[in-house]
Design an enzyme around this catalytic site. Structure first.
Site, PDB file in Angstrom:
ATOM      1  NE  ARG A  34      -4.149  -1.980   0.863  1.00 26.06           N
ATOM      2  CZ  ARG A  34      -5.077  -2.274   1.760  1.00 26.06           C
ATOM      3  NH1 ARG A  34      -5.267  -1.499   2.791  1.00 26.06           N
ATOM      4  NH2 ARG A  34      -5.839  -3.325   1.600  1.00 26.06           N
ATOM      5  CG  ASP A 141     -14.353   5.302   8.530  1.00 28.56           C
ATOM      6  OD1 ASP A 141     -14.999   4.251   8.665  1.00 28.56           O
ATOM      7  OD2 ASP A 141     -13.112   5.305   8.373  1.00 28.56           O
TER       8      ASP A 141
END
Ligand code: SAM
Length: 273
Positions: A34, A141
């Site tokens: 990532r 979030d």
């Protein structure tokens, strides 16, 4: 690109202290993959260079970007329906109809939006489409990336498996042309949800009122017992007496605090005292 044990250890500590997400040694490959993308985007060549940047004043926003790239965001519409039934068949009917303040829910790890939209469908069905002012829903979030998707409200039409097929046309608009195969939550529903970036472990939450229900599902599993305790106690201060905290079906918070009574495996009620 290769990541040294030393830098991996530092990334783990940074992520843990900001979000309490505990990246085990088994996540090294995922972190490498990532972050390699991010490093290339920045035109850098290796992790040493990237890490010096992260530690510099200019690299401060990288913490959020790193956490963003490492979170697990799996979710779906009408996930874990027993918990949703508890909302529809037990909590909402208990609601005092003479109340003038809106019924309030906080969905505090809302990922790409399927969960808060599911809740808003349940609320619309209960209160009636014309009574949107009678409920309010905050969805939050830690990841800006998932919040962006949530706010847009566009999904693959194949992801829409709703318990009542009439809800498809009631709450969603079918995409045409370039958007064929996609579906979008209707603006009337989207506009009734406030989306916010909130890290569950940030010092303060931006609310000056308490909620009737807090949905905190499938995020507690990422935290160790002490962090779960810290989080539950923090959430409790934003829950009305008699309000409910809902967790995921593989999460148990029994024994974490004395102030909650387990009513069902995923539904905990705050004592009125
Ligand atoms: C697996 S998803 C669960 C989504 C949804 N609640 C459900 O049950 O389908 C977990 C979400 O928690 C978010 N998350 C992880 N750590 C967080 C934190 N410290 N504060 C807020 N959100 C966090 C992730 O970004 C991710 O979107």
């Amino acid at each position: 690109m290769e990541i040294s044990e030393e830098i991996y250890g530092q990334i783990r500590r940074l992520v843990y202290s900001a979000s309490r997400i505990n990246l085990g040694p088994d996540k090294k490959q995922l972190v490498t993959t990532r972050l390699t993308k991010r490093i290339s985007q920045l035109g850098m060549n290796n992790f040493d260079q990237y890490w010096s940047y992260v530690l510099s004043p200019a690299g401060r926003p990288e913490t959020g970007i790193i956490i963003d790239s490492l979170t697990t965001n799996y979710t779906k519409f009408f996930r874990e329906p027993k918990t949703l039934d508890f909302l529809a068949k037990r909590i909402l009917p208990e609601w005092d109809k003479s109340r003038t303040d809106p019924f309030s829910i906080w969905c505090c790890a809302s990922s790409t939006g399927e969960e808060p939209y599911t809740l808003s469908i349940i609320l619309s069905e209960f209160f009636g489409e014309e009574n949107r002012h009678r409920w309010k829903l905050i969805a939050s979030d830690i990841s800006d990336r998932v919040l962006q998707t949530a706010q847009t409200g566009i999904y693959e039409a194949s992801k829409l498996q709703l318990p009542d097929s009439r809800w498809v046309s009631r709450y969603f608009q079918r995409g045409t042309g370039a958007q064929a195969g996609k579906t979008r939550v209707k603006a009337s529903l989207r506009n009734n949800i406030t989306f916010l970036n909130i890290n569950l472990f940030q010092a303060n939450y931006p609310f000056d009122f308490k909620f009737d229900v807090i949905f905190c599902r499938n995020v507690m599993i990422y935290f160790d017992r002490n962090c779960q305790k810290e989080l539950v106690n923090k959430l409790l201060t934003f829950l009305k007496p008699g309000g409910y905290l809902m967790v995921g079906s593989s999460e148990s918070i029994t024994g974490v605090t004395n102030n909650l009574r387990a009513i069902e495996p995923t539904a905990y009620k705050k004592e009125k005292v």
